[in-house]
Every structure is written in C-alpha cells, then in structure tokens.
Write a protein that holds these residues in place. Structure first.
Motif, PDB file in Angstrom:
ATOM      1  N   UNK A   1       0.829  -1.210   0.000  1.00 45.60           N
ATOM      2  CA  UNK A   1       0.000   0.000   0.000  1.00 45.60           C
ATOM      3  C   UNK A   1       0.862   1.258   0.000  1.00 45.60           C
ATOM      4  N   UNK A   2       1.899   1.253   0.838  1.00 48.23           N
ATOM      5  CA  UNK A   2       2.794   2.406   0.917  1.00 48.23           C
ATOM      6  C   UNK A   2       3.537   2.590  -0.403  1.00 48.23           C
ATOM      7  N   UNK A   3       4.046   1.478  -0.958  1.00 44.17           N
ATOM      8  CA  UNK A   3       4.778   1.563  -2.222  1.00 44.17           C
ATOM      9  C   UNK A   3       3.884   2.071  -3.342  1.00 44.17           C
ATOM     10  N   UNK A   4       2.638   1.552  -3.404  1.00 44.03           N
ATOM     11  CA  UNK A   4       1.712   1.984  -4.452  1.00 44.03           C
ATOM     12  C   UNK A   4       1.358   3.456  -4.316  1.00 44.03           C
ATOM     13  N   UNK A   5       1.201   3.909  -3.077  1.00 38.44           N
ATOM     14  CA  UNK A   5       0.891   5.319  -2.849  1.00 38.44           C
ATOM     15  C   UNK A   5       2.025   6.209  -3.335  1.00 38.44           C
ATOM     16  N   UNK A   6       3.236   5.849  -2.992  1.00 39.52           N
ATOM     17  CA  UNK A   6       4.387   6.672  -3.368  1.00 39.52           C
ATOM     18  C   UNK A   6       4.674   6.598  -4.870  1.00 39.52           C
ATOM     19  N   UNK A   7       4.368   5.451  -5.460  1.00 31.11           N
ATOM     20  CA  UNK A   7       4.621   5.273  -6.890  1.00 31.11           C
ATOM     21  C   UNK A   7       3.428   5.676  -7.752  1.00 31.11           C
ATOM     22  N   UNK A   8       2.358   6.138  -7.093  1.00 35.00           N
ATOM     23  CA  UNK A   8       1.154   6.615  -7.795  1.00 35.00           C
ATOM     24  C   UNK A   8       0.584   5.554  -8.741  1.00 35.00           C
ATOM     25  N   UNK A   9       0.372   4.346  -8.175  1.00 32.30           N
ATOM     26  CA  UNK A   9      -0.218   3.246  -8.932  1.00 32.30           C
ATOM     27  C   UNK A   9      -1.231   2.532  -8.050  1.00 32.30           C
ATOM     28  N   UNK A  10      -2.003   1.654  -8.665  1.00 32.65           N
ATOM     29  CA  UNK A  10      -2.968   0.871  -7.896  1.00 32.65           C
ATOM     30  C   UNK A  10      -2.254  -0.267  -7.182  1.00 32.65           C
ATOM     31  N   UNK A  11      -2.593  -0.523  -5.925  1.00 44.82           N
ATOM     32  CA  UNK A  11      -1.944  -1.615  -5.197  1.00 44.82           C
ATOM     33  C   UNK A  11      -2.454  -2.978  -5.636  1.00 44.82           C
ATOM     34  N   UNK A  12      -1.692  -4.004  -5.367  1.00 43.51           N
ATOM     35  CA  UNK A  12      -2.093  -5.384  -5.638  1.00 43.51           C
ATOM     36  C   UNK A  12      -1.962  -6.181  -4.344  1.00 43.51           C
ATOM     37  N   UNK A  13      -3.095  -6.562  -3.782  1.00 41.73           N
ATOM     38  CA  UNK A  13      -3.102  -7.237  -2.488  1.00 41.73           C
ATOM     39  C   UNK A  13      -3.364  -8.727  -2.657  1.00 41.73           C
ATOM     40  N   UNK A  14      -2.873  -9.495  -1.697  1.00 42.71           N
ATOM     41  CA  UNK A  14      -3.055 -10.950  -1.716  1.00 42.71           C
ATOM     42  C   UNK A  14      -3.371 -11.417  -0.303  1.00 42.71           C
ATOM     43  N   UNK A  15      -4.175 -12.461  -0.199  1.00 33.51           N
ATOM     44  CA  UNK A  15      -4.459 -13.047   1.107  1.00 33.51           C
ATOM     45  C   UNK A  15      -3.168 -13.530   1.746  1.00 33.51           C
ATOM     46  N   UNK A  16      -3.049 -13.311   3.071  1.00 33.61           N
ATOM     47  CA  UNK A  16      -1.807 -13.673   3.759  1.00 33.61           C
ATOM     48  C   UNK A  16      -2.049 -14.748   4.786  1.00 33.61           C
TER      49      UNK A  16
END
Length: 267
Positions: free
Chosen positions: A252-267
């Motif tokens: 989430x942090x990386x996507x915010x800083x890189x101005x892209x949509x995040x990609x989440x996965x079940x953990x």
C-alpha cells in the motif's frame, strides 16, 4: 446442509448469500436452515480469500422473520415447554447473530423487500445495509405477543439508539425505505432492479482494500463499542502493530508513493 442459502462467489472474493425460500418469504423457521447459516459463516471466516459478503433474499422479501403458522401450531422452536422453547432459541436462531457478529469479513445486507421481525434483526446483524425502494421494515414481535429474542433488542438499539429502537419495538410500526434511510437504519435507497448491482459495487470497493486490515478494522470497531477509550487505544495499538508487519502494508505504501494501484493478496 440444505439449500436454504445459495452461495455465489466472484473473482473479487465477494460471496453473495441468497436466502432461497421465496414461497415462505424467506422466513427463519427451521433449525437445520439456521444451522446452515451458522456453518456457512464459520466456513467463510476461515477462508482468507473471502473479502466481503453480500446477503439478500430470493423473491419479493428479504425475510419475513419467523413462521407465524409454526407459532400457531406450536411447531419448530415454538414447540414444547417453556424450557424447551428457550433451548430451541439458544441452539437455533440465536446462533445466527453470534456467527455473523464473529465473522470478521465485512458484510452487506442488500434488502430487496420486507425485512420484518427476525428479518429486520438479520439485516442489523450485517455491517452495512442498503435497501431497494420496495423494502419495508418492522420490529413486529409485539404484534405477535412475543419479544425480539434473536438479538433485536441488542442490535437495533446500537444501530438507531435506544429511543428510536424502543419506538419501533413498542409499536411494531412498519417504515418504508425512505424513512429507514432517514433514521440511519440503511445507508441508501436504490431502485429494485439496481439493488444487487449497487451492493456488489460497494462490496468491490471494500474488497479492493488490504484483506487482513479489513478484518482487523471490523474487529477493532466491534470491540471498541464496549471498551473505554483507553482500552480501545490499547487494542488499536496491537492491531496496528500487526498491520505494520503485513506485506499488504508495504504494498500500500509503495503503491501510494509510486502513484499506482496496489495489488493485495491473502496472507
């Protein structure tokens, strides 16, 4: 298991549960159907790929509550001595609010028609409620000479506040969707044909969020309803520590800083 609940799952991790007794207006009357509800909730709770749950009813009603003919005939959980009736409630319909309450997956009630008595309580067991323009609501137990024994006394007062909940429970008055939205029982009213489309669009916005954090956020809000501010802050700090150490937080942090949509996965 029975076929009371039709379960459908999409590619976003959204599970739609449809109560499938339209000829009975999806009344909650048989113990095996209630057990199916409970077992389904327990199974979904253990499934990390589930992001959100939408609950609705088949046919013209969301749920008409209890089966009045069973009450007349002293059948099902109306049967037997007072002790037997009490036990039937405990092992039957009262298991549903417990199962839904402890389901950490966000739940959305798509109320397609009347939600009466236990049907209203069932809607209040969900986290978010939206209604079609044909939805009707009533805490109608008083009209049948009984009390809201399936969680309504606890749930409705937390949704609406005690005064308005008491007004509905002590009169048994029916209210339409517009009035339900006005008092905060539902968050929006949509055309009947658009109800599931709107519910699934809302569920997708929920499902796009980090899956573990979704569950932690729901549980934090639930527990904070009864906690002091200090206790809520302590629990929030613990949950936050867990969240900070998830891959989804890093993403989430990386996507915010890189101005892209995040990609989440079940953990």
């Amino acid at each position: 298991m029975t076929d009371f609940l039709i379960e459908q799952r999409d590619e976003h991790g959204i599970v739609t549960l449809t109560m499938n007794r339209p000829e009975q207006r999806n009344a909650l009357s048989e113990e095996h159907e209630m057990l199916e509800f409970v077992q389904t909730c327990h199974r979904l709770e253990r499934d990390d790929t589930v992001r959100a749950v939408v609950l609705t009813g088949a046919g013209s009603a969301f749920s008409a509550g209890g089966n009045v003919k069973h009450m007349r005939d002293k059948k099902s959980f109306s049967a037997g001595s007072p002790i037997q009736v009490c036990d039937a409630y405990r092992r039957g319909i009262q298991q549903i609010p417990l199962a839904l309450y402890h389901l950490n997956v966000p739940t959305i009630a798509a109320i397609n028609g009347p939600a009466i008595g236990a049907g209203l309580d069932l809607a209040c067991m969900c986290d978010i409620r939206i209604g079609s323009d044909s939805a009707l609501f009533a805490a109608s137990f008083i009209k049948l000479g009984i009390v809201p024994a399936d969680g309504g006394a606890w749930l409705l007062s937390r949704v609406l506040g005690a005064p308005k909940a008491l007004e509905l429970m002590l009169t048994g008055d029916r209210i339409n969707a517009d009035e339900a939205q006005k008092i905060g029982l539902i968050t929006r009213v949509v055309a009947s044909n658009d109800l599931l489309t709107e519910a699934h669009a809302l569920a997708r916005r929920v499902a796009q969020q980090p899956p573990l954090t979704l569950r932690l956020t729901k549980r934090l809000l639930r527990e904070s309803q009864f906690a002091s501010l200090q206790s809520s802050l302590e629990l929030a700090a613990a949950y936050q520590a867990l969240a900070h150490h998830t891959k989804d937080h890093d993403e989430a942090v990386a996507a915010f800083l890189e101005k892209r949509s995040p990609s989440y996965h079940a953990q």
